[in-house]
Scaffold this active site. Structure first.
Site, short mmCIF file in Angstrom:
data_model
loop_
_atom_site.label_atom_id
_atom_site.label_comp_id
_atom_site.label_asym_id
_atom_site.label_seq_id
_atom_site.Cartn_x
_atom_site.Cartn_y
_atom_site.Cartn_z
N GLU A 1 0.82 -1.22 0.00
CA GLU A 1 0.00 0.00 0.00
C GLU A 1 0.85 1.26 0.00
OE1 GLU A 1 -2.99 0.23 -0.69
OE2 GLU A 1 -3.52 -1.89 -0.55
N GLN B 1 -0.12 6.87 -4.98
CA GLN B 1 0.12 7.74 -6.14
C GLN B 1 1.03 7.08 -7.17
OE1 GLN B 1 -1.18 11.33 -6.59
NE2 GLN B 1 -2.54 9.84 -5.66
N TYR C 1 8.59 10.25 -4.46
CA TYR C 1 8.00 10.50 -3.14
C TYR C 1 8.79 9.78 -2.06
CZ TYR C 1 3.92 12.69 -5.29
OH TYR C 1 3.08 13.53 -5.98
N TYR D 1 -6.80 6.49 3.67
CA TYR D 1 -6.90 5.42 2.69
C TYR D 1 -6.15 4.17 3.12
CZ TYR D 1 -5.58 2.29 -0.88
OH TYR D 1 -5.34 1.12 -1.53
N ASP E 1 -9.72 5.79 -2.71
CA ASP E 1 -8.54 6.25 -3.45
C ASP E 1 -9.01 6.92 -4.74
OD1 ASP E 1 -9.43 4.12 -4.95
OD2 ASP E 1 -7.39 3.46 -5.47
N CYS F 1 -13.84 1.38 -15.13
CA CYS F 1 -14.22 2.80 -15.05
C CYS F 1 -12.96 3.66 -15.10
CB CYS F 1 -15.02 3.06 -13.77
SG CYS F 1 -15.91 4.63 -13.75
N CYS G 1 -25.82 4.16 -13.89
CA CYS G 1 -24.77 5.17 -13.81
C CYS G 1 -25.27 6.55 -14.20
CB CYS G 1 -23.59 4.77 -14.69
SG CYS G 1 -22.22 5.94 -14.64
#
Length: 351
Positions: free
Chosen positions: A34, A39, A79, A117, A135, A189, A205
């Site tokens: 995780e 990102q 990051y 998250y 997320d 999606c 939807c």
DNA sequence: AACTCGGGGGG
DNA sequence: CCCCCAGAGTT
């Protein structure tokens, strides 16, 4: 009519990818995955997850590792505070929790680098607790299906989406539900040009019915890009090179680059060579500038860096002549240090 | 609430 | 060129 949760879970079981962190209940490995995936696309994070899981099979292995080694393994993923926080939290779990990963959502949330998250993800995937994940994928799915126009990067939006997500979650199968909705967002999606004609949710939807798929979700802020001009001084003296360890308050904290002169705008090459600043690095020693500098444009999400590398052969050692943060190393040991992608690309080109 | 923190991939 | 990605920490 089948419910939202049932539909995405059915879709998930038919369409899911086989990902290594889904084949374990080990909270440590789930946590590791995780953090790496924050990102970060699954395809980009995969190699790093496999590397870390192999090198540090348990939280105690990670806790006992050398800082520099952790950063080196993280090199290239970006990051970098994630790596530092991961390591710091591993030490806390190893010592204060005696190596046993906390199993309460509220305790998981206290770990450095773990936010809303990630705490929900670990609590559900490892301990099957009922906490909905939200997320980027979930924001997209919910905003489109239920027609939510509150900006996802607002405090109000965050509360609203979490509230809805926690109402929709299958309380008997929280882990499965959470995996399903994220995978659904990632594969069916999609952000751009999803194939709604084959979507199992197209009859319920909002965005599909209103032809507003491209408008949702709504994001309010745009990140502005800052331009920077880096003049790197690549000093050599015989078998030695000077590196610079980067610190807080800027990009690439705790990675290494070269001693650096940053300017507000592009300087001409002769203009830079005449400037005095960089000569402080070598305190007036004899030097030779090797040909023209190598130039790169390095694009980050919030910065554009125009970098030039000036290769300088110095006639005497430069131990005490450099900035506080500098270290003098053997050139052949350069590969042991964690460097930003930009430096790595430069070094690769010099081979 | 706004800013900052990487790097890569796709249209 | 733009946007987005299994977000979090700081100010």
């Amino acid at each position: 009519m089948k419910k939202f949760s049932e539909k995405i879970i059915y879709w998930y079981q038919e369409n899911k990818r086989d990902l290594p962190w889904r084949n374990t209940k080990d909270a440590y490995l789930i946590w590791l995955s995780e953090i790496i995936l924050q990102q970060t696309r699954v395809e980009q994070g995969m190699a790093y997850y496999l590397k870390f899981a192999k090198e540090f099979p348990t939280v105690k292995h990670l806790a006992a590792a050398d800082d520099e080694k952790v950063m080196k393994l993280w090199q290239g993923l970006g990051y970098y505070s994630r790596a530092r926080n991961l390591h710091a939290a591993a030490k806390v779990i190893s010592e204060k929790h005696k190596g046993k990963f906390p199993n309460e959502h509220s305790d998981i949330l206290l770990l450095k680098g773990v936010g809303e998250y990630t705490a929900a993800a670990i609590a559900s995937f490892a301990f099957n607790k009922v906490h909905a994940v939200v997320d980027g994928n979930v924001y997209r799915v919910l905003s489109r299906v239920f027609g939510i126009e509150t900006p996802i990067d607002s405090t109000e939006g965050k509360k609203e989406f979490y509230k809805l997500a926690n109402e929709l979650i299958d309380k008997k199968n929280p882990a499965l539900h959470n995996q399903a909705i994220m995978e659904f967002g990632a594969i069916q999606c999609k952000p751009v040009s999803p194939d709604c004609s084959v979507c199992p949710l197209n009859t319920m939807c909002f965005a599909y019915a209103k032809k507003r798929i491209t408008e949702l979700p709504i994001k309010a802020k745009k990140t502005k890009v800052r331009c920077r001009y880096f003049n790197y001084i690549v000093l050599h003296h015989k078998t030695l090179t000077a590196l610079n360890k980067r610190g807080e308050g800027d990009i690439w904290n705790s990675l290494y680059d070269f001693p650096l002169i940053e300017t507000n705008k592009e300087l001409g090459e002769d203009q830079f060579l005449k400037s005095k600043d960089w000569k402080n690095f070598i305190d007036g020693a004899q030097y030779t500038v090797k040909s023209i500098p190598v130039s790169y444009k390095h694009i980050l999400s919030h910065q554009k860096i125009y970098a030039r590398f000036w290769e300088i052969e110095c006639a005497k050692p430069f131990d005490k002549l450099l900035p506080e943060t500098a270290v003098v190393i053997k050139t052949k040991e350069l590969h042991q240090y964690a460097v930003p992608r930009l430096i790595d690309i430069y070094l690769e080109s010099r081979k």
